[in-house]
Design an enzyme around this catalytic site. Structure first.
Site: not given
Ligand code: TNX
Length: 494
Positions: A312
């Protein structure tokens, strides 16, 4: 010969549960994860007050002591560990290579014999032995017997080498003791990796001596972290530390102004948004910082992997991201570790599939030669709510009831990803909404055992119908340990 065919069709699981009704006294032993093969035999073993634990394997002393400690607590028996054949014997598998984690377990009326090629194999086998005994064996105080086990012969080894659980200690912090209990509960299901998400926008939870302002509030000192690593290693669990980069870095950007492109420190963050922070990929200091962090983490971490996140990174341009990851890979190489990251990461030996909407990234990682840890959010995320009414958790990937989290297979889930591409599975627990150990346990149990089984057991023997019957018998085990678990209405709890 129709009956022969029937017997052949009987899966290990049918046999494992079949023993339930045959055993006088305890209600049998529905095993999770399901062993590779279980054969029921005649008679029943009863653990007597004068029983001993015999150790006939080099290096298995700690495993034998751990088994003794466990059994002493609930049986009240003395159970001395002796260096000879005894009522329960742990021994080296003579001549046969059962692999690093494999074991055989034979229960006859007069003995229990557990054999493995390594102490780790003995430890995995001890977890099976625990589940063969009545649920009250998990109690911390002496219980009344009898302590019986139906005669059987098990031969077992895992399908995948990586069976992990991830704990996010960044969104909310959990103490060393809380992490130890989390490990204790997970190893009962043969989980062998603990991925610690140590840093994020909301907090930096590991002391870095060369950048002392990173961790200031709710964090592990390096000694704390070493203690977790040691505790895990004693239970044959490898710690995978994650320092999330280049996004999810607000905590670092708040601690050190110079890590920001504009040279201005960010405000501390307590919210739940993601994707707004980025290290400054064009500044050399960013790579000095990364080098220091990776060096210190590599020194603290005996396991092969160093996870640099990579997920992300919405505030990093694709070109900057590429550049950053290439440098990160060099740094991780330099310190002798293997780079691991979420599926977005364009480098590294292990990529973790997480976003069901971005499965193409997993396929791309495989094309680059990476192996995959499968942790699809709509199946294996322990922070997803079970139902609309679940008190904690998120629902961005959907509601994940126990059956949903169990009914998938890592080798068929994503088109273009085959068994050979998969290193294993993981169940991540993100803690935006979770502040207490009770909340962690509620989201983890009963879903983690299912993910652990998916990583350990062959798919041919598995079905939800059969699994939920076995799962039901684990409720009393958790109750005996005061685990706060979700009593899914889809399971007929014992
Ligand atoms: C996505 S999974 C994210 C996290 C969040 C999560 C909550 C991932 C690699 N990144 O930063 O905490 O969703 O479900």
């Amino acid at each position: 010969m129709p009956h022969r065919r029937l017997a052949a069709l009987m899966t290990a699981s049918a046999l494992a549960t079949a023993c339930a009704s045959d055993v006088p006294g305890p209600k049998g032993a529905p095993l999770i994860p399901l062993p590779a093969s279980v054969r029921m035999t005649e008679g029943t073993f009863t653990l007597a007050p004068g029983a001993r634990i015999g150790l006939r394997a080099s290096g298995g002393a700690r495993v034998a002591e751990e088994l003794a400690r466990l059994l002493r607590r609930s049986t009240g028996y003395a159970l001395p560990v002796v260096r000879q054949e005894a009522e329960i014997t742990l021994e080296e598998a003579g001549g046969r290579d059962l692999g690093r984690e494999g074991y055989t377990l034979d229960v006859t009326p007069d003995r229990v014999r557990l054999a493995a090629s390594t102490p780790e194999g003995l430890f995995r086998g001890v977890q099976t032995l625990r589940q063969l005994l009545p649920a009250k064996v998990e109690s911390a105080t002496p219980q009344r017997g009898p302590w019986m086990i139906a005669g059987l012969s098990i031969e077992d080894r895992p399908r995948f080498p990586y069976r992990g659980v991830m704990l996010d200690v960044a969104r909310h912090f959990f103490t060393v003791d809380q992490v130890k209990r989390y490990i204790d509960l997970a190893v009962a299901y043969k989980v062998n990796h603990l991925h610690l998400h140590l840093t994020d926008d909301q907090g930096w939870r590991i002391e870095i001596k060369s950048w002392p302002l990173l961790a200031t509030d709710g964090f592990y000192t390096q000694d704390d972290y070493r203690e977790i690593v040691r505790y895990a290693a004693d239970r044959f669990v490898t710690v995978v530390p994650e320092i999330d980069t280049p996004g999810h870095t607000n905590a670092a950007l708040a601690a050190y102004a110079e890590l920001n492109c504009d040279g201005k420190a960010r405000e501390p963050y307590k919210g739940r948004e993601v994707g707004f922070s980025s290290l400054c990929t064009g500044k050399e200091i960013t790579y000095r910082f990364l080098d220091d962090v990776v060096r210190e983490m590599a020194e603290l971490t005996p396991g092969p992997y160093l996870d640099l996140g990579g997920d992300e990174a919405h505030s990093t341009s694709p070109e900057d991201y590429e550049k950053f990851v290439a440098r990160a890979q060099q740094i991780v190489d330099k310190y002798g570790k293997r780079l691991m990251g979420w599926a977005e990461i364009t480098s590294g030996t292990v990529a973790q599939h997480w976003n069901p909407r971005e499965a193409d990234r997993a396929v791309a990682a495989v094309a680059r030669g990476a192996k995959l840890v499968m942790s699809p959010a709509d199946r294996s995320y322990l922070d997803m709510k079970y139902t609309q009414d679940t008190e904690y958790g998120l629902d961005w990937a959907g509601l994940v009831e126990v059956g949903d989290s169990y009914a998938w297979d890592p080798a068929t889930l994503v088109e273009g990803v085959a068994e050979k591409d998969v290193l294993g599975v993981e169940a991540p627990l993100w803690t935006e909404t979770l502040e207490t150990p009770g909340a962690l346990e509620y989201m983890t149990y009963p879903r983690l055992p299912g993910i652990a089984e998916i990583g350990w057991s062959r798919p041919s023997g598995r079905s939800w119908e059969d699994y939920k019957g076995r799962l039901a018998a684990h409720g009393p085990r958790w109750s005996a340990q005061s685990v706060n678990f979700y009593r899914s209405p889809d399971v007929a709890w014992d």
